[in-house]
Enzyme design. Structure first.
Site: not given
Ligand code: ADP
Length: 363
Positions: A135, A187, A190, A202
Site C-alpha cells: 500500500e 484509520s 503513516s 516509512r
Molecule cells: P483506510 O485506508 O484506513 O480506510 P482512509 O484514507 O480511507 O483510510 O481514511 C479513513 C478515515 O477517513 C476514517 O477513519 C474517517 O476518519 C475518514 N472518513 C472520511 N469519509 C468517511 C466516510 N464516508 N466513512 C467513514 N470514514 C470516513
C-alpha cells in the site's frame, strides 16, 4: 499483472481499514477488446460504473475528482474514483458476481490490508485472484502520477489559516517536489519521507488517526457517520472541553512563550461535573477533532525536523470535507516551526493508493 497491455477492465483497488477505494479507467474506445460476449460484459460494467453516482446504499463515485483525457497503457480515457465502506465488501463481491466480472478477468490488482484479508473470498465467490501490491509503494506511485497528470491543479495550501475572513485555498506548484514528507491520515496514520520517485521510507506512524476520531466521536456524541461528526464539530467550541494555558496561569506562560489560548490539556476540563454539564455534543465533537488533529500535526512536525524536510503533504480520507483539520494543521505547522514548514494538501485525498495500484497493472 501481465506482459503487454492487460485485458480490460482496468481497476485499482485499495481495501483499507475503513474505506475501500476503487479507481476505474474508462477507455474512449473498447471496440478492439476480445469477442462479442466479452465486449458486452465490458459495456455493462462501464455503463454501470460511469452511469451512476451512487451504488447501492453506501457506494459513491466522487464525480468532482474524475480525471478526463488520461493516457494509460497506450489508451486514452477517463479515471473514475469510487469508494464504499470496507464493511460492505461482501456486497461488492456479490455485485462483481452479478455483473459477470469473472468472464473478463482472472485477476485484479489490490492493495491495502484487505487485499490479504479478503483474498480467499474473492477466489471463492467470483473466481478472482488478487494481485497484491504494497500500500505504501502504491501511495507514492499514485501521488506521483496524479500530481503530474491532473489537468486541474492538484496541490494546494491554506493561506492565513487562523483568520476566518482572510483564509483562502491557494494552488501550490508541486512540479519539483523532492524531498517531502507524506502524512497519510486514514484509520491510522503513516508518515513517509520521500526523496525521489523510488526512494522513500516509512519513518513513523500513530494509531491515533481518523478511525480514532470517528470512534471516539460516535461514543461521545452518539453520531453515526463521519459527515455527521464533522458537521457537529463545525458547530462546537473545544475550549469548553479542553483546559487552556490561561485556565491554569490566568494568562500567557510568558517564560516559554506559550499563549494563554494554547491547549494545556486536551479534555482537561472534563474531570469536573459542572464543566461536563455545560459541554454540548458539538463541543465534544470539536474537541475530539482538535485533539486528534493536533497530535498528528505535532508528530508530523517532529518527523519533518528529523528528516530535514520543509514540505509536509497531508493525504488520506480523514481530510475529506474536513477544512477544520486542514486549517489547524496548516496553522500548527507554520506556527510551531516559526514559518519554516509548509503544510500541503492534495485534491484526491484518499485515492492515491488505489491509483498507484491501477498503475501496477500496467507493469
Ligand atoms: P483506510 O485506508 O484506513 O480506510 P482512509 O484514507 O480511507 O483510510 O481514511 C479513513 C478515515 O477517513 C476514517 O477513519 C474517517 O476518519 C475518514 N472518513 C472520511 N469519509 C468517511 C466516510 N464516508 N466513512 C467513514 N470514514 C470516513
Amino acid at each position: 499483472c501481465h506482459n503487454g497491455t492487460p485485458p480490460m477492465p482496468w481497476f485499482g483497488m485499495d481495501i483499507g481499514g475503513t474505506l475501500t477505494k476503487l479507481v476505474y479507467f474508462e477507455p474512449k474506445d473498447v471496440s478492439d477488446q476480445g469477442d462479442t460476449e466479452q465486449l458486452e460484459t465490458l459495456r455493462t460494467i462501464r455503463k454501470y460504473l460511469t452511469g451512476n453516482v451512487a451504488y447501492g446504499q453506501t457506494g459513491i463515485r466522487d464525480v468532482h475528482l474524475e480525471m478526463p483525457d488520461q493516457h494509460i497503457g497506450g489508451k486514452r480515457g477517463s479515471l473514475h474514483f469510487i469508494r464504499f465502506p470496507t464493511n460492505d465488501m461482501m456486497r461488492f463481491i456479490e455485485l462483481a458476481r452479478s455483473k459477470n466480472f469473472s468472464k473478463l478477468a482472472k485477476a485484479i490488482c489490490a492493495t491495502g490490508g484487505g487485499a490479504f484479508k479478503f483474498e480467499s473470498d474473492f477466489k471463492e465467490h467470483v473466481q478472482l485472484k488478487l494481485h497484491k501490491f504494497d500500500e505504501l509503494d502504491c501511495l507514492i506511485k499514485g501521488i506521483n502520477y496524479i500530481d503530474r497528470n491532473n489537468n486541474k491543479s492538484e496541490c494546494y495550501y491554506w493561506k492565513n489559516p487562523d483568520n476566518c475572513e482572510k483564509c483562502e485555498k491557494v494552488t501550490f506548484d508541486f512540479r519539483d517536489p523532492y524531498p517531502y514528507l507524506v502524512v497519510n491520515i486514514g484509520s491510522g496514520v503513516s508518515i513517509l519521507a520521500v526523496r525521489s520517485p523510488d526512494d522513500y521510507k516509512r519513518v513513523s506512524g500513530t494509531s491515533l488517526g481518523g478511525g480514532t476520531f470517528l470512534g471516539l466521536c460516535c461514543l461521545l456524541t452518539g453520531c453515526e457517520t463521519f459527515e455527521e461528526a464533522i458537521q457537529m464539530a463545525s458547530q462546537g467550541d473545544s475550549t469548553k472541553v479542553d483546559r487552556l494555558v490561561k485556565d491554569i496561569y490566568g494568562g500567557d506562560y510568558t517564560k516559554f512563550c506559550l499563549s494563554g489560548d494554547a491547549v494545556a490539556s486536551s479534555f482537561g476540563h472534563m474531570n469536573l461535573k459542572e464543566r461536563r454539564d455545560i459541554a454540548s455534543r458539538h463541543d465534544l465533537a470539536k474537541a475530539t477533532l482538535v485533539t486528534i488533529t493536533n497530535n498528528i500535526g505535532s508528530i508530523a512536525r517532529m518527523c519533518a525536523v528529523t528528516e530535514k524536510m520543509e514540505r509536509v503533504v497531508f493525504v488520506g480520507n480523514f481530510l475529506r470535507v474536513n477544512t477544520i483539520s486542514m486549517k489547524l494543521l496548516a496553522y500548527a505547522m507554520e506556527y510551531w516551526s516559526g514559518g519554516s514548514l509548509k503544510a500541503l494538501f492534495l485534491e484526491h485525498e484518499g485515492y492515491f493508493g488505489a491509483m498507484g495500484c491501477l498503475l501496477e497493472l500496467m507493469n
